[in-house]
Each structure stands twice: as structure tokens, then as C-alpha cells.
Design a protein around this motif. Structure first.
Motif, PDB file in Angstrom:
ATOM      1  N   GLY A 144       6.261   9.329  35.473  1.00  0.00           N
ATOM      2  CA  GLY A 144       7.352   9.708  36.355  1.00  0.00           C
ATOM      3  C   GLY A 144       7.296   8.909  37.643  1.00  0.00           C
ATOM      4  O   GLY A 144       6.329   8.204  37.928  1.00  0.00           O
ATOM      5  N   GLY A 145       8.354   9.008  38.428  1.00  0.00           N
ATOM      6  CA  GLY A 145       8.390   8.271  39.685  1.00  0.00           C
ATOM      7  C   GLY A 145       8.720   6.823  39.448  1.00  0.00           C
ATOM      8  O   GLY A 145       9.740   6.497  38.846  1.00  0.00           O
ATOM      9  N   HIS A 146       7.841   5.925  39.901  1.00  0.00           N
ATOM     10  CA  HIS A 146       8.126   4.493  39.877  1.00  0.00           C
ATOM     11  C   HIS A 146       7.261   3.777  38.842  1.00  0.00           C
ATOM     12  O   HIS A 146       6.194   3.259  39.174  1.00  0.00           O
ATOM     13  CB  HIS A 146       7.890   3.887  41.259  1.00  0.00           C
ATOM     14  CG  HIS A 146       8.791   4.446  42.314  1.00  0.00           C
ATOM     15  ND1 HIS A 146      10.040   3.925  42.564  1.00  0.00           N
ATOM     16  CD2 HIS A 146       8.631   5.485  43.167  1.00  0.00           C
ATOM     17  CE1 HIS A 146      10.614   4.611  43.534  1.00  0.00           C
ATOM     18  NE2 HIS A 146       9.778   5.569  43.912  1.00  0.00           N
ATOM     19  N   ALA A 223      14.884   9.927  31.988  1.00  0.00           N
ATOM     20  CA  ALA A 223      15.608   8.654  31.933  1.00  0.00           C
ATOM     21  C   ALA A 223      15.111   7.741  33.040  1.00  0.00           C
ATOM     22  O   ALA A 223      14.648   8.214  34.084  1.00  0.00           O
ATOM     23  CB  ALA A 223      17.113   8.893  32.095  1.00  0.00           C
ATOM     24  N   ILE A 224      15.203   6.436  32.795  1.00  0.00           N
ATOM     25  CA  ILE A 224      14.943   5.448  33.847  1.00  0.00           C
ATOM     26  C   ILE A 224      16.260   5.186  34.562  1.00  0.00           C
ATOM     27  O   ILE A 224      17.250   4.801  33.937  1.00  0.00           O
ATOM     28  CB  ILE A 224      14.398   4.134  33.273  1.00  0.00           C
ATOM     29  CG1 ILE A 224      13.054   4.362  32.578  1.00  0.00           C
ATOM     30  CG2 ILE A 224      14.267   3.080  34.372  1.00  0.00           C
ATOM     31  CD1 ILE A 224      11.896   4.597  33.496  1.00  0.00           C
ATOM     32  N   PRO A 231      13.454   1.154  40.136  1.00  0.00           N
ATOM     33  CA  PRO A 231      13.633   2.121  39.056  1.00  0.00           C
ATOM     34  C   PRO A 231      12.724   3.332  39.177  1.00  0.00           C
ATOM     35  O   PRO A 231      11.582   3.234  39.613  1.00  0.00           O
ATOM     36  CB  PRO A 231      13.303   1.311  37.799  1.00  0.00           C
ATOM     37  CG  PRO A 231      12.411   0.214  38.271  1.00  0.00           C
ATOM     38  CD  PRO A 231      12.904  -0.125  39.647  1.00  0.00           C
ATOM     39  N   ILE A 232      13.268   4.476  38.794  1.00  0.00           N
ATOM     40  CA  ILE A 232      12.486   5.708  38.755  1.00  0.00           C
ATOM     41  C   ILE A 232      12.680   6.380  37.412  1.00  0.00           C
ATOM     42  O   ILE A 232      13.728   6.253  36.785  1.00  0.00           O
ATOM     43  CB  ILE A 232      12.868   6.695  39.877  1.00  0.00           C
ATOM     44  CG1 ILE A 232      14.337   7.126  39.739  1.00  0.00           C
ATOM     45  CG2 ILE A 232      12.589   6.122  41.252  1.00  0.00           C
ATOM     46  CD1 ILE A 232      14.683   8.334  40.563  1.00  0.00           C
ATOM     47  N   ARG A 233      11.643   7.069  36.951  1.00  0.00           N
ATOM     48  CA  ARG A 233      11.795   7.942  35.788  1.00  0.00           C
ATOM     49  C   ARG A 233      11.964   9.356  36.308  1.00  0.00           C
ATOM     50  O   ARG A 233      11.154   9.840  37.106  1.00  0.00           O
ATOM     51  CB  ARG A 233      10.601   7.857  34.840  1.00  0.00           C
ATOM     52  CG  ARG A 233      10.798   8.745  33.598  1.00  0.00           C
ATOM     53  CD  ARG A 233       9.677   8.631  32.594  1.00  0.00           C
ATOM     54  NE  ARG A 233       9.633   7.336  31.944  1.00  0.00           N
ATOM     55  CZ  ARG A 233      10.440   6.964  30.949  1.00  0.00           C
ATOM     56  NH1 ARG A 233      11.390   7.782  30.511  1.00  0.00           N
ATOM     57  NH2 ARG A 233      10.308   5.766  30.405  1.00  0.00           N
ATOM     58  N   MET A 234      13.002  10.007  35.850  1.00  0.00           N
ATOM     59  CA  MET A 234      13.338  11.348  36.323  1.00  0.00           C
ATOM     60  C   MET A 234      13.896  12.184  35.175  1.00  0.00           C
ATOM     61  O   MET A 234      14.288  11.651  34.132  1.00  0.00           O
ATOM     62  CB  MET A 234      14.369  11.268  37.453  1.00  0.00           C
ATOM     63  CG  MET A 234      15.673  10.590  37.053  1.00  0.00           C
ATOM     64  SD  MET A 234      16.940  10.672  38.340  1.00  0.00           S
ATOM     65  CE  MET A 234      17.403  12.411  38.227  1.00  0.00           C
ATOM     66  N   VAL A 235      13.915  13.489  35.378  1.00  0.00           N
ATOM     67  CA  VAL A 235      14.544  14.375  34.410  1.00  0.00           C
ATOM     68  C   VAL A 235      16.054  14.172  34.470  1.00  0.00           C
ATOM     69  O   VAL A 235      16.640  14.073  35.555  1.00  0.00           O
ATOM     70  CB  VAL A 235      14.180  15.844  34.693  1.00  0.00           C
ATOM     71  CG1 VAL A 235      14.894  16.782  33.713  1.00  0.00           C
ATOM     72  CG2 VAL A 235      12.672  16.053  34.600  1.00  0.00           C
ATOM     73  N   LYS A 236      16.667  14.084  33.301  1.00  0.00           N
ATOM     74  CA  LYS A 236      18.109  13.872  33.248  1.00  0.00           C
ATOM     75  C   LYS A 236      18.852  15.033  33.914  1.00  0.00           C
ATOM     76  O   LYS A 236      18.523  16.202  33.704  1.00  0.00           O
ATOM     77  CB  LYS A 236      18.564  13.753  31.791  1.00  0.00           C
ATOM     78  CG  LYS A 236      18.018  12.541  31.063  1.00  0.00           C
ATOM     79  CD  LYS A 236      18.401  12.574  29.589  1.00  0.00           C
ATOM     80  CE  LYS A 236      17.799  11.406  28.824  1.00  0.00           C
ATOM     81  NZ  LYS A 236      18.088  11.479  27.370  1.00  0.00           N
ATOM     82  N   LYS A 278      16.888  13.560  42.877  1.00  0.00           N
ATOM     83  CA  LYS A 278      16.063  12.803  41.946  1.00  0.00           C
ATOM     84  C   LYS A 278      14.850  13.655  41.553  1.00  0.00           C
ATOM     85  O   LYS A 278      13.901  13.799  42.328  1.00  0.00           O
ATOM     86  CB  LYS A 278      15.609  11.482  42.571  1.00  0.00           C
ATOM     87  CG  LYS A 278      16.760  10.481  42.735  1.00  0.00           C
ATOM     88  CD  LYS A 278      16.324   9.232  43.473  1.00  0.00           C
ATOM     89  CE  LYS A 278      17.457   8.210  43.495  1.00  0.00           C
ATOM     90  NZ  LYS A 278      17.547   7.497  44.771  1.00  0.00           N
ATOM     91  N   VAL A 279      14.882  14.206  40.366  1.00  0.00           N
ATOM     92  CA  VAL A 279      13.805  15.069  39.870  1.00  0.00           C
ATOM     93  C   VAL A 279      12.805  14.184  39.132  1.00  0.00           C
ATOM     94  O   VAL A 279      12.825  14.054  37.909  1.00  0.00           O
ATOM     95  CB  VAL A 279      14.354  16.177  38.958  1.00  0.00           C
ATOM     96  CG1 VAL A 279      13.230  17.139  38.552  1.00  0.00           C
ATOM     97  CG2 VAL A 279      15.470  16.940  39.649  1.00  0.00           C
ATOM     98  N   GLU A 280      11.916  13.545  39.885  1.00  0.00           N
ATOM     99  CA  GLU A 280      10.984  12.591  39.302  1.00  0.00           C
ATOM    100  C   GLU A 280       9.935  13.318  38.454  1.00  0.00           C
ATOM    101  O   GLU A 280       9.300  14.270  38.911  1.00  0.00           O
ATOM    102  CB  GLU A 280      10.315  11.769  40.399  1.00  0.00           C
ATOM    103  CG  GLU A 280      11.316  10.933  41.195  1.00  0.00           C
ATOM    104  CD  GLU A 280      10.664  10.079  42.265  1.00  0.00           C
ATOM    105  OE1 GLU A 280       9.421   9.985  42.285  1.00  0.00           O
ATOM    106  OE2 GLU A 280      11.414   9.517  43.090  1.00  0.00           O
TER     107      GLU A 280
END
Length: 317
Positions: A144-146, A223-224, A231-236, A278-280
Motif C-alpha cells: 500500500g501507499g507508494h 488499485a494503483i 502512484p499510490i496503491r489504495m482501496v478502490k 486516498k485510502v492507502e
């Protein structure tokens, strides 16, 4: 106990590092619980005011004799002040991210501070080793995050990083249980960093709505967002869907930048706006089904890792 190069380097009982997560571990409670249980607790300095960071460090130091760390994102506008505070207060370990160590590491080595560098590819890990860091964290694309812009998975990235450097490697990304920690050790890493798993603890400083959304996420529910930018990965959620729709219809850079900037981590983490914030969180959210006190979690993870390694060894005839 699992004795590794990392436990020897840091003087901790278990090769478990709690990820430095803005807002979630920008407090004393989470780091204190993890360190006291034998892992490495980490205060995330990023969103903190300097006086709040000093207070959190003092509280952790008052609550445990065990080692702990402060995570400093080197791009942060307050990074220079954060680095000074780490030295002034005698924090034993610094975990640096989002910037190179070369300009800063000298005075930390002179002070006897252990420097761990977050990396996203083997080349950066090798450069960090050349600069004098004591260990590196290899963060795979599941995190998650970056995550790294190349989005290389943890299995490949950790192994490539172990092959590239001689300092201890800490694997990160997609790890939520003891089997994941055992997998990192099997790849040649000396420990594992867990972020999302420690996010879902009572001690993490996040809004309840944030925790609820992550807790109910499946392995395919992240999702990225912001590829080609930061870019971050977070909950859709509604924000990520809107961003994806704009990118798919060919929105220009100005529109995408404005859309990306409209949403923030704070919006979700502190205000509880989990639709537009942004729910990382990492893909490992889908492996977690409950909140668990951080100290109990460390102890369970250590037991599970030992059991997983013993189980794997029993397959050998």
C-alpha cells in the motif's frame, strides 16, 4: 525466536518491522506496542509537527527499553528538521524513504544511528549500500501507499535485491501473516516489514471508517492510482473510480494532476472521508479479517513464522 542478521543488527527479538505509515503510525502508541513486543516499532514523521514528533519519541522511550525507529520521507518539506530531531533525541534507528541517503548519512553514522533505506529496485538498493546504509527495505508492488513505479512483485523484487547487496534486506509488500514472513526469510531476506497488517490494529491512529473499509477489502479490491506521477496503491472507492475513468478516456495531464491533487490521505485517515480520500492499503488487506492489538499481533506473527519454517523443513526427506 528467529535469529537473523536483522535481529542482531537492531537488537530486536523478532525479524518483524512495522511499516512507517503516515497518520497510522504518526503517534507513539503503535510503535511502542510493537517494540515492546519484540519487533521494530516505527513512528512515521511525515505528517507530524516537530513538537509532536518530539513528544511521541519521548513517550516511546518512556514506555520501553527496546529499540524503535522514526521514518523520515526525505522529500518532505520538514525533513531537515525531522532529521535533526532524530539526532537530538537519540533515536536508535532511522528509516529513510523517498530520497537518497548520501547527503545525510554521514552525521548519523558518526552518532551511531542505524540507517535503513527504503528501496523499490535493486539498483537503488545497491546505491544505498554504497552510501553506507546498514540495511535496505525492498518494497514490492503489492504494498500500500507508494510502491515502486515498475510495480515488480515482492517475490521477484526481494530475491533480486538479496542478490544485489550484502547488507541485510527486509522484504515488504503483501505480507500479513507468519507464512509471509517465512517466505521472506526463505528468499534470503533477514526480516519482513508489514504495513497494512499493523494499520488494522487499535493502536493505529486512523479514523474508524478507514479501518472498516480496509478490513472489508478483498485481495482484488485495491488499485494503483496516478501511474506516471506519484502512484499510490489504495482501496478502490469513488475517487479511484473517477480517476480511472478520466485516465481511460484520455484526460490530459493537467486534468489528471488536478484530480489527483483533489484527494488526500488526510481526508480519509483523519476526517473519515473514505469515498473521496486516498485510502492507502496493500493487497494483503484481503488476508486480514480482524483488528488485533499490536503487541499480541507481533507475538502471533513470530509463532506463525516459526511454524511455517518448521513445516517447510519437514517436507525435506
Amino acid at each position: 525466536m528467529l535469529a537473523t542478521r536483522l535481529t542482531a543488527l537492531l537488537g530486536i527479538r523478532h525479524p518483524i518491522v512495522q511499516g512507517g505509515m503516515s497518520w497510522a503510525s504518526s503517534n507513539a502508541e503503535l510503535a511502542l506496542a510493537v517494540s515492546e513486543a519484540g519487533g521494530l516499532g516505527v513512528i512515521a514523521a511525515g505528517p507530524m509537527y516537530p513538537d509532536d514528533l518530539r513528544a511521541a519519541i519521548a513517550r516511546v522511550r518512556a514506555g520501553t527499553r527496546q529499540p524503535f525507529a522514526v521514518n523520515v520521507p526525505l522529500y518532505n518539506k520538514r525533513a531537515a528538521e525531522f532529521l535533526d530531531i532524530v539526532l537530538e533525541t537519540g533515536v536508535p534507528v532511522i528509516i529513510a524513504s523517498q530520497g537518497g541517503p548520501k547527503a545525510h548519512i554521514g552525521r548519523f553514522k558518526e552518532a551511531g544511528v542505524t540507517w535503513i533505506q527504503v528501496t523499490a529496485n535493486p539498483l537503488h538498493a545497491r546505491k544505498a549500500e554504497d552510501a553506507g546504509v546498514d540495511a535496505v527495505i525492498a518494497v514490492g508492488g503489492e504494498a500500500g501507499g507508494h510502491p515502486g513505479p515498475d510495480e515488480v512483485g515482492t517475490l521477484v523484487l526481494v530475491r533480486a535485491t538479496v542478490n544485489a547487496v550484502t547488507v541485510p534486506v527486509i522484504g515488504a509488500g503483501g505480507i500479513a501473516d507468519g507464512a509471509g514472513i517465512a517466505a521472506m526469510l526463505a528468499l534470503g531476506a533477514s526480516g519482513a516489514q508489514l504495513g497494512t497488517r499493523f494499520l488494522l490494529t487499535p493502536e493505529s491512529g486512523l479514523h474508524a471508517a478507514y479501518k472498516d473499509l480496509v478490513l472489508n477489502a478483498g485481495i482484488g479490491d485495491t488499485a494503483i492510482v496516478g501511474r506516471g506521477r506519484s502512484p499510490i496503491r489504495m482501496v478502490k472507492n469513488a475517487f479511484s473510480a473517477e480517476y480511472e475513468a478520466a485516465a481511460n478516456r484520455g484526460a490530459d495531464d493537467a486534468e489528471l494532476d488536478a484530480l489527483f491533487a483533489r484527494s488526500s490521505l488526510r481526508q480519509a485517515a483523519k476526517d473519515g472521508d473514505v469515498a473521496q480520500g486516498k485510502v492507502e492499503a496493500g493487497q494483503s488487506a484481503g488476508l486480514i479479517d480482524k483488528l488485533e492489538p499490536a503487541g499480541e499481533l507481533v507475538e502471533r506473527l513470530a509463532r506463525e513464522a516459526e511454524a511455517a519454517l518448521s513445516g517447510a523443513a519437514s517436507c525435506i526427506r
